[in-house]
Design an enzyme around this catalytic site. Structure first.
Site, mmCIF file in Angstrom:
data_model
loop_
_atom_site.group_PDB
_atom_site.id
_atom_site.type_symbol
_atom_site.label_atom_id
_atom_site.label_comp_id
_atom_site.label_asym_id
_atom_site.label_seq_id
_atom_site.Cartn_x
_atom_site.Cartn_y
_atom_site.Cartn_z
ATOM 1 C CB CYS A 78 -8.717 11.549 9.484
ATOM 2 S SG CYS A 78 -7.736 12.351 8.204
ATOM 3 C CB CYS A 131 -10.498 10.195 1.745
ATOM 4 S SG CYS A 131 -9.056 11.262 2.034
ATOM 5 C CB CYS A 186 -11.169 7.179 4.444
ATOM 6 S SG CYS A 186 -10.077 6.712 5.812
ATOM 7 C CB CYS A 210 3.185 -0.598 6.392
ATOM 8 S SG CYS A 210 4.062 -1.480 5.095
ATOM 9 C CB CYS A 248 6.446 1.209 4.896
ATOM 10 S SG CYS A 248 5.347 2.124 3.790
ATOM 11 C CB CYS A 252 4.785 2.671 -0.903
ATOM 12 S SG CYS A 252 3.322 1.617 -0.887
ATOM 13 N NE ARG A 291 2.303 -4.044 -0.181
ATOM 14 C CZ ARG A 291 2.994 -2.956 0.112
ATOM 15 N NH1 ARG A 291 2.379 -1.828 0.307
ATOM 16 N NH2 ARG A 291 4.299 -3.012 0.222
HETATM 17 N N1 SAM Z 1 -4.025 9.568 6.322
HETATM 18 C C1 SAM Z 1 -2.969 9.270 5.426
HETATM 19 C C2 SAM Z 1 -3.308 9.614 4.005
HETATM 20 O O1 SAM Z 1 -4.449 9.428 3.601
HETATM 21 O O2 SAM Z 1 -2.437 10.068 3.276
HETATM 22 C C3 SAM Z 1 -2.492 7.844 5.502
HETATM 23 C C4 SAM Z 1 -3.477 6.717 5.799
HETATM 24 S S1 SAM Z 1 -4.689 6.385 4.532
HETATM 25 C C5 SAM Z 1 -5.831 5.335 5.374
HETATM 26 C C6 SAM Z 1 -3.800 5.347 3.387
HETATM 27 C C7 SAM Z 1 -4.519 4.854 2.154
HETATM 28 O O3 SAM Z 1 -5.411 3.821 2.494
HETATM 29 C C8 SAM Z 1 -5.370 5.832 1.387
HETATM 30 O O4 SAM Z 1 -4.643 6.674 0.550
HETATM 31 C C9 SAM Z 1 -6.237 4.888 0.559
HETATM 32 O O5 SAM Z 1 -5.636 4.655 -0.688
HETATM 33 C C10 SAM Z 1 -6.273 3.609 1.396
HETATM 34 N N2 SAM Z 1 -7.629 3.346 1.898
HETATM 35 C C11 SAM Z 1 -8.256 3.984 2.904
HETATM 36 N N3 SAM Z 1 -9.502 3.516 3.078
HETATM 37 C C12 SAM Z 1 -9.674 2.538 2.154
HETATM 38 C C13 SAM Z 1 -10.765 1.695 1.816
HETATM 39 N N4 SAM Z 1 -11.931 1.762 2.460
HETATM 40 N N5 SAM Z 1 -10.590 0.804 0.818
HETATM 41 C C14 SAM Z 1 -9.419 0.738 0.151
HETATM 42 N N6 SAM Z 1 -8.364 1.522 0.425
HETATM 43 C C15 SAM Z 1 -8.482 2.423 1.395
HETATM 44 FE FE1 SF4 Z 2 -7.740 10.783 6.602
HETATM 45 FE FE2 SF4 Z 2 -8.589 8.482 5.655
HETATM 46 FE FE3 SF4 Z 2 -8.162 10.485 3.985
HETATM 47 FE FE4 SF4 Z 2 -6.046 9.291 5.203
HETATM 48 S S1 SF4 Z 2 -7.451 8.363 3.720
HETATM 49 S S2 SF4 Z 2 -6.407 11.480 4.947
HETATM 50 S S3 SF4 Z 2 -7.000 8.750 7.162
HETATM 51 S S4 SF4 Z 2 -9.711 10.430 5.619
#
Ligand code: SAM
Ligand code: SF4
Ligand code: DTB
Length: 369
Positions: free
Chosen positions: A88, A92, A95, A132, A163, A223, A295
């Site tokens: 990706c 973030c 992530c 989901c 979802c 959500c 949740r």
């Molecule tokens: N890529 C898309 C986005 O970010 O909008 C969807 C997938 S993203 C993995 C969905 C959510 O997972 C993120 O917004 C975050 O809140 C949560 N998430 C991701 N990594 C995480 C982590 N290490 N611990 C807790 N929540 C996490």
């Molecule tokens: Fe990409 Fe992870 Fe951010 Fe979703 S949360 S946009 S998968 S880096």
């Protein structure tokens, strides 16, 4: 920007409340995030005052509100599948799927529809009522949409609620998803507007609110929640909940994720969040959004049974079920079911509207026992 999109904007951190209802008076009426009487004018000070209550007072208040809106002995069960993993471009900091961090994750292309449906059938057979699907995208490409829409139609045909979380959407993409029958779109605000820039720089808070506006305008359920334990302070946790509660309509589903610290991400060595502070966050979410499902989301693998029980008491009434979240482990389904049995909790039956006209009798709906 339409009028309703304009309403999806950040709440200033400290606005004076014009409401006459007090935080201690739960709104009456049927459950549903569109219920009249819900407040959308919470000030940061009011929310911080809830966080500052003695723990027992906060939990009593949250649990009373929970009981007024939900069966306290039912928990909604969702299953999560990563339909496109890793690589990706976003940054973030929490992530494991960002291409910017060395997490050792093996990227995977967008799955085939049939492979997704195989997992959805297994989820239905194990008792989940919502399926989901998450993709590690900044936003979906138009060329991906036909396959994604086929996944939605397929999941719906199994009688599951659907979802998706695919990143930012255009208004047209939101409409296409809604037309295919997608019930919920997950798009998290993640944290407070002030702390947000410490965590993500590649998309703005406003971008996220805009996507939520498109999702709502297209007629889907929202959500949206966030992550705690990222080094934010209590005011940021209050700020996240303030943004969610002050949306024009409360999200129907509010995931509260405890950070899963993944080696290689910038937050890998973040300090533990006090478990009682996590429970307080659940309780305050319940008080602010009385008719929403809250949740208990990522991070359950590190929570013991007592912590789960406290979270359910504080107002959490939904979980991700199954041994994997997107890329990290989750408690095994039988551990959750064993705890449900010990606590006298039943899985919440699926929403009636999600049932297909002719349900496939081969698939057992544990929630409909
Ligand atoms: N890529 C898309 C986005 O970010 O909008 C969807 C997938 S993203 C993995 C969905 C959510 O997972 C993120 O917004 C975050 O809140 C949560 N998430 C991701 N990594 C995480 C982590 N290490 N611990 C807790 N929540 C996490
Ligand atoms: Fe990409 Fe992870 Fe951010 Fe979703 S949360 S946009 S998968 S880096
Ligand atoms: C949400 O709020 N939490 C889920 C779901 N929405 C998509 C994701 C949690 C991801 C945890 C880290 C991982 O497994 O990659």
């Amino acid at each position: 920007m339409t009028e309703s999109h304009a309403a999806y904007s950040t709440t200033s951190s400290s606005t004076t409340s014009s409401s006459t209802s007090s935080p201690s008076s739960p709104s009456a009426g049927p459950a549903g995030a569109l219920e009249p009487g819900l407040r959308h004018d919470w000030t940061r000070e009011e929310i911080q005052a809830l966080f500052a209550l003695p723990f027992n007072d906060l939990l009593f208040r949250a649990h009373s509100i929970h009981r007024a809106h939900f069966d306290p002995n039912q928990v909604q069960v969702s299953t999560l599948l990563s339909i496109k993993t890793g690589a990706c471009p976003e940054d973030c900091a929490y992530c494991p799927q960002s291409t910017r961090f060395e997490t050792g994750l093996q990227p995977e292309e967008l799955m085939e529809v049939e492979a997704v449906l195989e997992q959805a059938r297994a989820a239905a057979a194990s008792g989940a009522t919502r399926f989901c699907m998450g993709a590690a995208w900044r936003s979906p490409k138009d060329r991906d949409m036909p396959r994604v829409l086929a996944m939605v139609r397929g999941v719906k045909s199994l009688g599951l609620e659907s979802c998706m979380t695919l990143g930012m959407l255009t208004d047209d993409q939101a409409q296409e998803l809604a037309d295919a029958g997608l019930d919920y779109y997950n798009h998290n605000l993640d944290t407070s507007p002030e702390y947000y820039g410490d965590i993500i720089t590649t998309r703005t808070y406003r971008d996220r609110l805009e996507t939520l506006g498109y999702v709502r305008d297209a007629g889907m359920k929202i959500c949206s929640g966030g992550i705690v334990g990222m080094g934010e302070d209590q005011s940021d946790r209050a700020g996240l909940l303030q943004q969610l509660a002050n949306l024009p309509e409360h999200p129907e589903s509010v995931p509260i994720n405890m950070l899963v610290r993944v080696e290689g991400t910038p937050l890998a060595d973040e300090a533990d969040l006090d478990p009682f502070e996590f429970i307080r966050t659940i309780a305050v979410a319940r008080i602010l959004m009385p008719a929403s499902h809250v949740r208990l989301s990522a991070g359950r693998e590190e929570m013991n049974e007592q912590m789960h029980a406290l979270a359910y008491f504080a107002g959490a009434n939904s979980i991700f079920y199954g041994e994997r979240l997107l890329t990290t482990p989750n408690p095994e389904a039988n551990r959750d079911m064993a705890l449900f049995a010990r606590l006298g909790i039943e899985p919440e039956p699926r929403a009636v509207s999600a049932a297909p006209a002719d349900p496939d009798p081969r698939f057992y709906d544990a929630a409909a026992r």
